[in-house]
Design a protein around this motif. Structure first.
Motif, PDB file in Angstrom:
ATOM      1  N   ARG A   1       0.807  -1.221   0.000  1.00 49.46           N
ATOM      2  CA  ARG A   1       0.000   0.000   0.000  1.00 49.46           C
ATOM      3  C   ARG A   1       0.843   1.276   0.000  1.00 49.46           C
ATOM      4  O   ARG A   1       0.299   2.369   0.151  1.00 49.46           O
TER       5      ARG A   1
ATOM      6  N   ARG B   1       2.545   4.582  -0.866  1.00 50.97           N
ATOM      7  CA  ARG B   1       2.134   5.637  -1.793  1.00 50.97           C
ATOM      8  C   ARG B   1       3.312   6.474  -2.290  1.00 50.97           C
ATOM      9  O   ARG B   1       3.273   6.983  -3.409  1.00 50.97           O
TER      10      ARG B   1
ATOM     11  N   THR C   1       4.507  -2.614  -5.588  1.00 50.79           N
ATOM     12  CA  THR C   1       3.948  -1.359  -5.059  1.00 50.79           C
ATOM     13  C   THR C   1       3.124  -0.642  -6.129  1.00 50.79           C
ATOM     14  O   THR C   1       3.447   0.484  -6.528  1.00 50.79           O
TER      15      THR C   1
ATOM     16  N   GLY D   1       0.435   0.920  -6.006  1.00 46.85           N
ATOM     17  CA  GLY D   1      -0.279   2.119  -5.577  1.00 46.85           C
ATOM     18  C   GLY D   1       0.579   3.359  -5.462  1.00 46.85           C
ATOM     19  O   GLY D   1       0.087   4.419  -5.049  1.00 46.85           O
ATOM     20  N   LEU D   2       1.853   3.269  -5.837  1.00 52.53           N
ATOM     21  CA  LEU D   2       2.734   4.437  -5.734  1.00 52.53           C
ATOM     22  C   LEU D   2       2.189   5.614  -6.534  1.00 52.53           C
ATOM     23  O   LEU D   2       1.826   5.474  -7.703  1.00 52.53           O
ATOM     24  N   THR D   3       2.155   6.781  -5.889  1.00 50.10           N
ATOM     25  CA  THR D   3       1.829   8.012  -6.606  1.00 50.10           C
ATOM     26  C   THR D   3       3.064   8.894  -6.781  1.00 50.10           C
ATOM     27  O   THR D   3       3.088   9.760  -7.648  1.00 50.10           O
TER      28      THR D   3
END
Length: 237
Positions: A15, A17, A37, A39-41
């Motif tokens: 999870r 970010r 990963t 969900g990395l922004t």
């Protein structure tokens, strides 16, 4: 930050970010290094040791949520392939880029900011159609390269253009035909003389507010069309 890492750490939280690993010794990105990963922004690998030959073309394929990618200060000689199409910001300054081609930038129609400053780019190194799909690009930084004139066919949405510290000696009447929304133009520390910018160069730029020409061999004469509502500031003494 500065932990001496030579690779992306394994077993990162799914999870996660934001992954911020600047000033390390990461020299390669494999196809699966970031797969855990999705969900990395934000991904920051600035000032590592990444070389183009060691960045796998599928390294970013799972990062569909990524909005900010910082690869500044590495050893890249060309743009990475397979960049996430949802990117808003891409930092590639202080690499060793010698060429730009359309394919790595294909699909980046949400990109707002692109920094290519402090590389080794010449106008002839920028392939035709390179900017074609960057329909949302508002800020482009090409400062401190080896450009001898304003690159043609820049993105239409562009509002801020950095060209300082290049080798530009003339700005012709067609230089900004493709950028009608331009608000700020930085031409500081080039090779411009008093009459190097033609009178027609800023026609069709009603939003232009800043033209910075400080640090050139001579003070540059800035001519604005009479229809421009407010004149830009000529930068510097």
């Amino acid at each position: 930050y500065g932990n001496g890492l030579d690779r992306v750490p394994p077993a990162l939280p799914r999870r996660l970010r934001a992954l911020v690993l600047p000033h390390n010794h990461v020299a390669a990105l494999g196809a699966r290094d970031l797969a855990a990963t999705p969900g990395l922004t934000e991904l920051n690998l600035a000032y590592n040791r990444l070389a183009s030959a060691r960045v796998h073309h599928r390294a970013f394929r799972r990062l569909r949520a990524l909005r900010s990618l910082d690869l500044a200060g590495n050893q890249l000689t060309r743009l990475p392939m397979g960049l996430p199409t949802g990117l808003r910001t891409l930092q590639l300054q202080r690499n060793q880029l010698r060429m730009l081609e359309p394919e790595p930038l294909a699909g980046l129609d949400q990109l707002r900011e692109l920094s290519l400053a402090h590389n080794r780019l010449r106008v002839g190194d920028i392939g035709p159609g390179t900017w074609h799909e960057l329909q949302a690009l508002q800020m482009l930084d090409l400062s401190h390269n080896e450009l001898s004139f304003v690159p043609p066919d820049l993105p239409e949405a562009l509002e801020e253009l950095h060209l300082e510290g290049n080798r530009i000696g003339h700005v012709g009447p067609e230089a900004f035909l493709s950028t009608p929304r331009l608000r700020a133009l930085f031409l500081r520390a080039n090779r411009l003389h008093m009459t190097s910018i033609t009178a027609e160069a800023f026609l069709g730029l009603p939003n232009l507010r800043v033209v910075d020409t400080a640090g050139n061999p001579e003070q540059v004469l800035i001519r604005l069309p009479p229809t421009t509502p407010r004149g830009p500031r000529a930068g510097g003494p």
